[in-house]
Design a protein around this motif. Structure first.
Motif, short mmCIF file in Angstrom:
data_model
loop_
_atom_site.label_atom_id
_atom_site.label_comp_id
_atom_site.label_asym_id
_atom_site.label_seq_id
_atom_site.Cartn_x
_atom_site.Cartn_y
_atom_site.Cartn_z
N UNK A 1 35.52 -9.64 29.16
CA UNK A 1 35.16 -11.07 29.28
C UNK A 1 34.51 -11.57 27.98
N UNK A 2 35.28 -11.60 26.91
CA UNK A 2 34.70 -12.00 25.62
C UNK A 2 34.23 -13.45 25.59
N UNK A 3 34.72 -14.27 26.52
CA UNK A 3 34.35 -15.69 26.53
C UNK A 3 33.27 -16.03 27.55
N UNK A 4 32.61 -15.00 28.09
CA UNK A 4 31.47 -15.21 28.98
C UNK A 4 30.21 -14.74 28.25
N UNK B 1 26.92 -8.40 16.95
CA UNK B 1 27.47 -8.97 18.19
C UNK B 1 27.02 -10.42 18.36
N UNK B 2 25.76 -10.69 18.07
CA UNK B 2 25.24 -12.05 18.24
C UNK B 2 25.77 -13.00 17.17
N UNK B 3 26.03 -12.48 16.00
CA UNK B 3 26.64 -13.33 14.97
C UNK B 3 28.03 -13.78 15.41
N UNK B 4 28.77 -12.85 16.02
CA UNK B 4 30.09 -13.21 16.55
C UNK B 4 29.96 -14.18 17.72
N UNK B 5 28.98 -13.92 18.58
CA UNK B 5 28.77 -14.80 19.74
C UNK B 5 28.36 -16.20 19.29
N UNK B 6 27.60 -16.28 18.23
CA UNK B 6 27.16 -17.58 17.71
C UNK B 6 28.37 -18.42 17.30
#
Length: 505
Positions: A341-344, A367-372
């Motif tokens: 679930x990469x978009x959750x 991970x958070x840089x990508x999520x940002x």
């Protein structure tokens, strides 16, 4: 003197326990409702309503009851905005709060403030039930009925009323009758007598408007009925001598449930839109309110072992393990879900948090840089990213990032606290005091904010320009404090903090 549940039922417009007014023309737009008159002639002024609401919320903040978890709060507010955008008549600014209380309850206050208990969130079976609760409360607020009921408490005074409301909310989950000052018991008893019939008619109004709003917002309008039925079962399970949660203290006659069912059937057919993260946020609320992580761990293990190995239980189990310090095991559970679930955002945030707590800070930062990038408007991601920058020893980068996020700084006290921590590490004491003052003020704790600015103005690092700015801000906070609490209260509170700091120094 009435018991705490009776008092709370009078003081608060809680879930299924309060009324709603009509609009200025004498009827609620789009609903077949009785004419109860013009609310503007009976309700307290908007100014007084805002002062009462602000003081109650500040009091609840001071007790540590207002949850500032950006994931859960943002989710609740997104439901609220979805409802508000589908209400035909609304001239109020409505704010939604989450309270860290396990009772099955909610409340609405003068000034457009609505609070949802974590216990209520975790008790719902689907997002539409949660929306039904919020639609009912929102209907009370936008029709100004909370202000009208509060105005009935003439002679108590708005400052006393604010304290009573805050005490009632806090006491509602503990059965603590001492939360209500004895000096006002007579006025409360009088108010209870004059309110009974008034409330019943308004409850039906709130149901009708709430059901209509649910349907227009693409929630299931039948959820109001299932919510009522759930409450009715809860009421029947309590003994007659037990202190009931507020919504259970108010009767739910069969006619009311039947009418709600009829109203729901009559709504236009629409496709129900549900959020994929609702089950995760429900479990997050369950964990946030609990102090028994061992008990929750056993609950999730049992559910998973007996065939309920769904995403919600996996998420709850992982968060519980993290609270118990078992981050490596949490990572094992979270990793496949985060990949699937990469978009959750909740999965990415939970996994990054577990990585950070287990010492894998660079993994968490990546991970958070990508999520940002993937979730550019998600405040929880931004705050987690800033916190991790600080954890890896990059206070300057953290500061630069947060200063570029105006909305995050305006909405979340945690952002101000992070900037204060970073400023301390950089030996920028004046800025650290300033940021802590901003965080205090965002919670309505103006005496604490004023005290922080006082300390900032005494630091040698500030030039005359910055001292002038901070002095003006201190004056602004003093005005807000006087408006919210009263001049005498503010003066005493600021003096008390100054003396305490002086003796500590």
């Amino acid at each position: 003197m009435p018991n705490i549940s009776q008092i709370t039922a009078v003081l608060l417009t809680c879930a299924l326990t309060a009324g709603m007014a009509t609009n200025a023309s004498g009827a609620v737009a789009g609903a077949d409702l009785p004419d109860l008159g013009n609310p503007s002639g009976r309700a307290m002024s908007a100014d007084k309503a805002q002062r009462i609401g602000a003081r109650v919320i500040a009091n609840l903040h001071s007790k540590g009851l207002v949850l500032e978890d950006p994931q859960l709060v943002t989710f609740i507010r997104s439901i609220g905005q979805r409802l508000l955008s589908n209400i035909e008549t609304n001239d109020q600014d409505v704010q939604y709060y989450v309270l860290k209380l396990s009772a099955l309850n909610s409340f609405a206050l003068p000034g457009g403030n609505i609070g949802i208990f974590t216990g209520m969130i975790s008790a719902t079976d689907n997002e539409s039930e949660l929306a039904a609760l919020m639609a009912h409360e929102t209907a009370h607020v936008v029709q100004h009925h909370i202000a009208r009921e509060a105005e009935q408490m003439q002679g108590i005074g708005w400052q006393n009323l604010a304290l009573i409301l805050a005490g009632a909310i806090a006491g509602a989950s503990t059965g603590n009758a001492d939360a209500i000052p004895a000096a006002v018991s007579g006025g409360l008893t009088h108010l209870m007598k004059q309110r009974a019939g008034y409330t019943e008619a308004h409850e039906y109004e709130a149901d009708r408007i709430g059901i209509k709003t649910l349907a227009k917002a693409d929630f299931d309008p039948h959820a109001m009925v299932t919510l009522f039925q759930k409450f009715q079962r809860q009421r029947q399970s309590h003994s007659s001598n037990e202190i009931l949660p507020t919504f259970l203290n108010h009767p739910l006659p069969g006619t009311r449930i039947a009418e709600a069912a009829e109203r729901a059937v009559g709504q236009p057919k629409r496709k129900v839109r549900t959020s994929s993260i609702y089950p995760l946020m429900r479990e997050r609320a369950r964990i946030m309110q609990s102090s028994r992580m061992d008990k929750l761990r056993a609950r999730y293990k049992s559910r998973i072992a007996t065939g309920e190995a769904n995403a919600a239980n996996a998420y709850g189990y992982a968060l519980t393990l993290m609270r118990l310090g078992k981050n490596s095991k949490a990572i094992d559970i979270l990793t496949p879900y985060a990949q699937a679930h990469p978009n959750q955002a909740p999965w990415q945030l939970a996994l990054a948090s577990a990585e950070k707590s287990s010492g894998q800070r660079q993994h968490a930062l990546k991970r958070l840089r990508q999520a940002k990038t993937r979730f550019p408007s998600n405040s929880a991601v931004k705050l987690a990213y800033a916190s991790t920058l600080l954890a890896v020893g990059k206070p300057a980068a953290m500061r630069d990032f947060l200063l570029s996020q105006n909305q995050v700084l305006k909405q979340w006290p945690k952002a101000q606290h992070l900037l204060a921590k970073g400023a301390n590490r950089q030996k920028r004491l004046g800025e650290a005091y300033y940021r802590r003052a901003k965080a205090y003020a965002m919670r309505g704790a103006y005496p604490g904010a004023i005290n922080q600015l006082r300390s900032a103005l005494q630091t040698a690092e500030l030039n005359s320009y910055n001292k002038s700015r901070l002095s003006a801000l201190r004056t602004q906070f003093a005005r807000k404090c006087n408006r919210t609490y009263g001049t005498d209260h503010c003066r005493r509170a600021v003096e008390h903090l100054a003396k305490r700091n002086s003796s500590a120094g």
